[in-house]
Design a protein around this motif. Sequence first.
Motif, PDB file in Angstrom:
ATOM      1  N   GLN A  42       0.835  -1.360   0.082  1.00  0.00           N
ATOM      2  CA  GLN A  42       0.068  -0.079  -0.236  1.00  0.00           C
ATOM      3  C   GLN A  42       0.731   1.217  -0.072  1.00  0.00           C
ATOM      4  OE1 GLN A  42      -2.587  -0.119   3.434  1.00  0.00           O
ATOM      5  NE2 GLN A  42      -4.176  -1.093   1.989  1.00  0.00           N
ATOM      6  N   VAL A  43       0.288   2.279  -0.639  1.00  0.00           N
ATOM      7  CA  VAL A  43       1.144   3.681  -0.739  1.00  0.00           C
ATOM      8  C   VAL A  43      -0.083   4.657  -0.716  1.00  0.00           C
ATOM      9  CG1 VAL A  43       2.304   5.307  -1.887  1.00  0.00           C
ATOM     10  CG2 VAL A  43       3.003   2.696  -1.818  1.00  0.00           C
ATOM     11  N   ASP A  44      -0.184   5.702   0.180  1.00  0.00           N
ATOM     12  CA  ASP A  44      -1.077   6.759   0.193  1.00  0.00           C
ATOM     13  C   ASP A  44      -0.416   7.882  -0.860  1.00  0.00           C
ATOM     14  OD1 ASP A  44      -2.774   5.453   1.636  1.00  0.00           O
ATOM     15  OD2 ASP A  44      -1.638   6.352   3.568  1.00  0.00           O
ATOM     16  N   ILE A  45      -1.200   8.548  -1.722  1.00  0.00           N
ATOM     17  CA  ILE A  45      -0.862   9.279  -2.762  1.00  0.00           C
ATOM     18  C   ILE A  45      -1.743  10.762  -2.541  1.00  0.00           C
ATOM     19  CG2 ILE A  45      -0.383  10.159  -5.136  1.00  0.00           C
ATOM     20  CD1 ILE A  45       0.046   6.621  -5.343  1.00  0.00           C
ATOM     21  N   THR A  46      -1.211  11.843  -2.493  1.00  0.00           N
ATOM     22  CA  THR A  46      -1.940  12.843  -2.391  1.00  0.00           C
ATOM     23  C   THR A  46      -1.947  13.577  -3.763  1.00  0.00           C
ATOM     24  OG1 THR A  46      -1.449  13.370  -0.142  1.00  0.00           O
ATOM     25  CG2 THR A  46      -2.146  15.472  -1.436  1.00  0.00           C
ATOM     26  N   VAL A  47      -3.132  14.078  -4.364  1.00  0.00           N
ATOM     27  CA  VAL A  47      -3.330  14.503  -5.735  1.00  0.00           C
ATOM     28  C   VAL A  47      -3.503  16.094  -5.358  1.00  0.00           C
ATOM     29  CG1 VAL A  47      -4.656  14.603  -7.880  1.00  0.00           C
ATOM     30  CG2 VAL A  47      -4.244  12.384  -6.485  1.00  0.00           C
ATOM     31  N   LYS A  48      -2.585  16.898  -5.664  1.00  0.00           N
ATOM     32  CA  LYS A  48      -2.963  18.497  -5.430  1.00  0.00           C
ATOM     33  C   LYS A  48      -1.758  19.185  -6.494  1.00  0.00           C
ATOM     34  CE  LYS A  48      -3.781  22.003  -2.154  1.00  0.00           C
ATOM     35  NZ  LYS A  48      -3.896  22.453  -0.866  1.00  0.00           N
ATOM     36  N   GLY A  49      -2.319  19.431  -7.653  1.00  0.00           N
ATOM     37  CA  GLY A  49      -1.310  19.839  -8.648  1.00  0.00           C
ATOM     38  C   GLY A  49      -0.132  19.091  -9.083  1.00  0.00           C
ATOM     39  N   GLY A  50      -0.371  17.897  -8.787  1.00  0.00           N
ATOM     40  CA  GLY A  50       0.532  16.680  -9.072  1.00  0.00           C
ATOM     41  C   GLY A  50       0.574  15.544  -8.100  1.00  0.00           C
ATOM     42  N   TYR A  51       1.198  14.760  -8.249  1.00  0.00           N
ATOM     43  CA  TYR A  51       1.217  13.332  -7.488  1.00  0.00           C
ATOM     44  C   TYR A  51       2.331  13.544  -6.441  1.00  0.00           C
ATOM     45  CZ  TYR A  51      -1.846  11.962 -10.930  1.00  0.00           C
ATOM     46  OH  TYR A  51      -2.992  11.913 -12.097  1.00  0.00           O
ATOM     47  N   SER A  52       1.985  13.427  -5.139  1.00  0.00           N
ATOM     48  CA  SER A  52       3.096  13.343  -3.968  1.00  0.00           C
ATOM     49  C   SER A  52       2.729  12.029  -3.237  1.00  0.00           C
ATOM     50  CB  SER A  52       2.638  14.628  -3.155  1.00  0.00           C
ATOM     51  OG  SER A  52       4.045  14.471  -2.194  1.00  0.00           O
ATOM     52  N   PRO A  53       3.648  11.075  -3.244  1.00  0.00           N
ATOM     53  CA  PRO A  53       4.821  10.984  -4.096  1.00  0.00           C
ATOM     54  C   PRO A  53       4.273  10.650  -5.511  1.00  0.00           C
ATOM     55  CG  PRO A  53       4.626   8.928  -2.707  1.00  0.00           C
ATOM     56  CD  PRO A  53       3.542   9.806  -2.241  1.00  0.00           C
ATOM     57  N   ASP A  54       5.441  10.899  -6.577  1.00  0.00           N
ATOM     58  CA  ASP A  54       4.979  10.757  -7.844  1.00  0.00           C
ATOM     59  C   ASP A  54       5.976   9.416  -8.517  1.00  0.00           C
ATOM     60  OD1 ASP A  54       7.647  12.016  -7.760  1.00  0.00           O
ATOM     61  OD2 ASP A  54       7.159  13.531  -9.457  1.00  0.00           O
ATOM     62  N   VAL A  55       6.615   9.012  -7.600  1.00  0.00           N
ATOM     63  CA  VAL A  55       7.345   7.701  -7.914  1.00  0.00           C
ATOM     64  C   VAL A  55       7.086   6.649  -6.635  1.00  0.00           C
ATOM     65  CG1 VAL A  55       9.459   6.415  -8.433  1.00  0.00           C
ATOM     66  CG2 VAL A  55       8.945   8.940  -9.168  1.00  0.00           C
ATOM     67  N   ILE A  56       6.473   5.473  -7.209  1.00  0.00           N
ATOM     68  CA  ILE A  56       5.953   4.459  -6.361  1.00  0.00           C
ATOM     69  C   ILE A  56       6.738   3.387  -6.698  1.00  0.00           C
ATOM     70  CG2 ILE A  56       4.259   3.288  -5.303  1.00  0.00           C
ATOM     71  CD1 ILE A  56       3.765   6.513  -5.306  1.00  0.00           C
ATOM     72  N   GLU A  57       7.433   2.637  -5.874  1.00  0.00           N
ATOM     73  CA  GLU A  57       8.354   1.389  -5.806  1.00  0.00           C
ATOM     74  C   GLU A  57       7.607   0.322  -5.301  1.00  0.00           C
ATOM     75  OE1 GLU A  57      12.115   2.560  -4.203  1.00  0.00           O
ATOM     76  OE2 GLU A  57      12.774   3.062  -6.000  1.00  0.00           O
ATOM     77  N   VAL A  58       7.272  -0.877  -6.015  1.00  0.00           N
ATOM     78  CA  VAL A  58       6.514  -2.010  -5.482  1.00  0.00           C
ATOM     79  C   VAL A  58       7.353  -3.241  -6.127  1.00  0.00           C
ATOM     80  CG1 VAL A  58       4.224  -0.903  -5.334  1.00  0.00           C
ATOM     81  CG2 VAL A  58       5.186  -2.133  -7.602  1.00  0.00           C
ATOM     82  N   GLU A  59       7.011  -4.408  -5.388  1.00  0.00           N
ATOM     83  CA  GLU A  59       7.566  -5.716  -5.802  1.00  0.00           C
ATOM     84  C   GLU A  59       6.506  -6.350  -6.726  1.00  0.00           C
ATOM     85  OE1 GLU A  59       8.822  -8.256  -2.466  1.00  0.00           O
ATOM     86  OE2 GLU A  59       9.069  -6.411  -1.220  1.00  0.00           O
ATOM     87  N   ARG A  60       7.375  -7.029  -7.770  1.00  0.00           N
ATOM     88  CA  ARG A  60       6.679  -7.883  -8.864  1.00  0.00           C
ATOM     89  C   ARG A  60       5.721  -8.930  -8.254  1.00  0.00           C
ATOM     90  NH1 ARG A  60       8.337 -12.112 -11.932  1.00  0.00           N
ATOM     91  NH2 ARG A  60      10.231 -12.119 -10.892  1.00  0.00           N
ATOM     92  N   GLY A  61       4.689  -9.326  -8.718  1.00  0.00           N
ATOM     93  CA  GLY A  61       3.848 -10.280  -8.210  1.00  0.00           C
ATOM     94  C   GLY A  61       3.037 -10.377  -7.009  1.00  0.00           C
ATOM     95  N   LYS A  62       3.250  -9.094  -6.312  1.00  0.00           N
ATOM     96  CA  LYS A  62       2.507  -9.010  -5.151  1.00  0.00           C
ATOM     97  C   LYS A  62       1.343  -7.910  -5.286  1.00  0.00           C
ATOM     98  CE  LYS A  62       6.005 -10.037  -2.065  1.00  0.00           C
ATOM     99  NZ  LYS A  62       6.803  -9.453  -0.863  1.00  0.00           N
ATOM    100  N   PRO A  63       0.254  -8.009  -4.817  1.00  0.00           N
ATOM    101  CA  PRO A  63      -0.956  -6.994  -5.034  1.00  0.00           C
ATOM    102  C   PRO A  63      -0.734  -5.761  -4.524  1.00  0.00           C
ATOM    103  CG  PRO A  63      -1.749  -8.767  -3.528  1.00  0.00           C
ATOM    104  CD  PRO A  63      -0.196  -9.302  -3.945  1.00  0.00           C
TER     105      PRO A  63
END
Length: 125
Positions: A42-63
């Motif tokens: 899970q990652v929480d992203i705020t949308v306000k004039g852009g995305y914060s954070p705007d780069v999300i790192e996740v692992e392959r094969g996991k929801p």
Amino acid sequence: MDTTQLVVTFTVTGLISFVVWFFFFAPHRVATAVSTSAGVQQVDITVKGGYSPDVIEVERGKPVQLNFYRDEENSCSEEILFPDFSIRRDLPAFQTTAVELLPQQAGQFEFTCGMHMLRGSLVVK
């Protein structure tokens, strides 16, 4: 050139430079997904004039669950697109919208607003 033309030329050049920097060279905010006890990243992203954070790192094969909180009423940010995953979601203003996906291959996948002006990326490792 007279003084007015010089002022206008320098002002426009400065504004163009700022726009190029903002869209192409501004520093990115990176977040690594946190796994829950159920194994969902899970990652929480705020949308306000852009995305914060705007780069999300996740692992392959996991929801993955990305929680977008839209903290504005700007029409540009009213939807989110993940073209590589065939996902399109409306983002109601001042509400959180969950986007769930299962990345099967490693790589970098772009997400954008409906107008393709706001951009972010999902980095699958």
